[in-house]
Write an enzyme that holds these catalytic residues in place. Structure first.
Site, short mmCIF file in Angstrom:
data_model
loop_
_atom_site.label_atom_id
_atom_site.label_comp_id
_atom_site.label_asym_id
_atom_site.label_seq_id
_atom_site.Cartn_x
_atom_site.Cartn_y
_atom_site.Cartn_z
N TYR A 139 0.68 -1.13 0.01
CA TYR A 139 0.00 -0.07 0.05
C TYR A 139 0.83 1.25 0.08
CZ TYR A 139 -4.77 -1.95 0.58
OH TYR A 139 -6.01 -2.39 0.47
N SER A 140 1.50 1.60 1.28
CA SER A 140 2.29 2.99 1.28
C SER A 140 3.46 2.97 0.18
CB SER A 140 2.72 2.68 2.63
OG SER A 140 1.82 2.90 3.77
N GLU A 254 -8.02 -4.66 8.67
CA GLU A 254 -6.69 -4.45 9.35
C GLU A 254 -7.04 -3.60 10.70
OE1 GLU A 254 -2.39 -2.73 8.44
OE2 GLU A 254 -4.06 -1.86 7.25
#
Length: 406
Positions: A139-140, A254
């Site tokens: 993701y990041s 999450e």
């Protein structure tokens, strides 16, 4: 005339399942593993199972009870929520633990069950349910952390596959993972609508992983580079441009886990009683209470906060199940859980005094050394999974209705 008691009234329908679960655990859980933890549930690794651990994982995987409420047709247990709670109670009673875990269970599996095709579910879910595949999250990026939607890792359309180029960071367990679920950009002219959710094998040519050393001394996070990586379109979850919607849903799972329901949080909340530890290191007064009155009151307040949090977490989890999954309320629980976990770590260090500031060597208890590393690692709890500030924005907009007005 009095009515005779109905002696043939059926017993609680959960009683039969409780007996079944208790007998099965007694027959399959190796007593030598009592009190140990699930190594696969953490981002740290790798871990080589003992024969007993292998046998326990195989038994739970074949039974489907590692993911008890997932559908049976994909390898889950097919249990109701009530039955899953009974199973958890019986496992705790026996000192047993769930050997199936990781990001596949915490985040990706529930998301794929909701958004994946039938072929994707049958390909990936059974392996997750048996603990055979380790997943990581892409993701990041260096320039897309809090503002994740500005990600630039690009997937170029090449007919039946994409060619992916870019970089991800803070990839938890990336150096040990078999596969990665990730967000990529398929349209550079749109921000949120230009994002797509894809799956990538970590051994694909062009994938490079570099571990990041943390202040706690471990390296569970990585930088991950993608150079001309081919990803089949069959590995796309949903349609092009739906990645942001799917990705946000996964983040709710999450945050639900990180708030206290997941294994990482469970380990941080577990351990020695703060009160008993304080009596050992700080001493007691004439009435047997912790001698330091200020510390005593702060420990009491923390324990009350923790108990209230765990009860609220259970209630919101039940509400989430009845409303078809986690909601924006997970942002509240994630923030509160992060604060309580960090506060607990601070108290553990403070209670031990100088004996709680060791890094290695003789003269320090093993638990104290672990607590120091947990204290340092725990500084990231309010950052990963969505920072506290980002969660506050979600709470303000989606729960309190405080929309921006220009």
């Amino acid at each position: 005339m009095a009515t005779a008691p109905d002696i043939d009234a059926p017993a609680n329908p959960l009683d039969a399942f409780r007996n079944e679960a208790r007998a099965w655990i007694a027959a399959n859980f190796p007593p030598s593993l009592k009190g140990k933890d699930n190594a696969m549930s953490a981002v740290e690794g790798p871990h080589t199972n003992s024969p007993e651990e292998d046998a326990w994982q195989t038994a739970m995987g074949e039974k489907g009870w590692g993911v008890p409420t997932w559908p049976k047709e994909y390898g889950g247990g097919g249990l109701s929520r009530a039955e899953a709670r009974v199973l958890q109670e019986e496992m705790q009673r026996a000192g047993a633990w769930n050997p199936i875990g990781g990001m596949g269970v915490m985040m990706f599996g529930p998301t794929l069950l909701e958004y994946g095709t039938e072929e994707q579910k049958r390909e990936h879910i059974p392996a997750i349910a048996k603990g055979l595949v380790r997943w990581c999250q892409g993701y990041s990026e260096p320039g897309a952390g809090s503002d994740l939607a500005s990600l630039q890792t690009f997937a170029e359309d090449h007919g039946d596959h994409y060619v992916v180029n870019g970089q991800k960071t803070w990839t938890s367990g990336g150096q040990w993972a078999d596969k990665c679920f990730m967000l990529v950009r398929t349209d550079k002219t749109k921000k949120h609508e230009g994002i797509t959710f894809v799956l990538c094998d970590m051994d694909t040519p062009g994938v490079e992983v570099r571990p990041i050393q943390l202040i706690s001394g471990s390296s569970p996070f990585c930088e991950t580079f993608f150079t001309d990586v081919k990803v089949p379109k069959s590995n796309r979850v949903g349609q092009e441009g739906e990645g942001w919607t799917i990705g946000k849903r996964l983040l709710q799972h999450e945050r639900s886990s990180l708030s206290g329901g997941g294994s990482t949080a469970g380990r941080m909340f577990a351990g020695a009683s703060l009160g008993q530890l304080a009596k050992k290191y700080v001493g007691v007064d004439a009435e047997g209470r912790i001698a330091d009155t200020d510390l005593r009151s702060r420990i009491a307040r923390h324990e009350m906060d923790l108990r209230s949090f765990m009860l609220t977490l259970r209630r919101t989890a039940l509400e989430a199940k009845s409303n078809q999954g986690p909601s924006a309320a997970t942002s509240i629980m994630k923030n509160v859980g992060a604060r309580i976990m960090q506060e607990r770590s601070e108290l553990l260090i403070e209670i031990r005094g100088l004996a709680g500031l060791g890094w290695d060597g003789e003269g320090f208890e093993e638990d104290a050394l672990k607590d120091v590393r947990s204290w340092l690692f725990g500084k990231a709890v309010s950052i990963y999974g969505g920072s506290t500030e980002i969660q506050n924005n979600v709470i303000a907009k989606r729960i309190l209705g405080m929309l921006d007005h220009q």
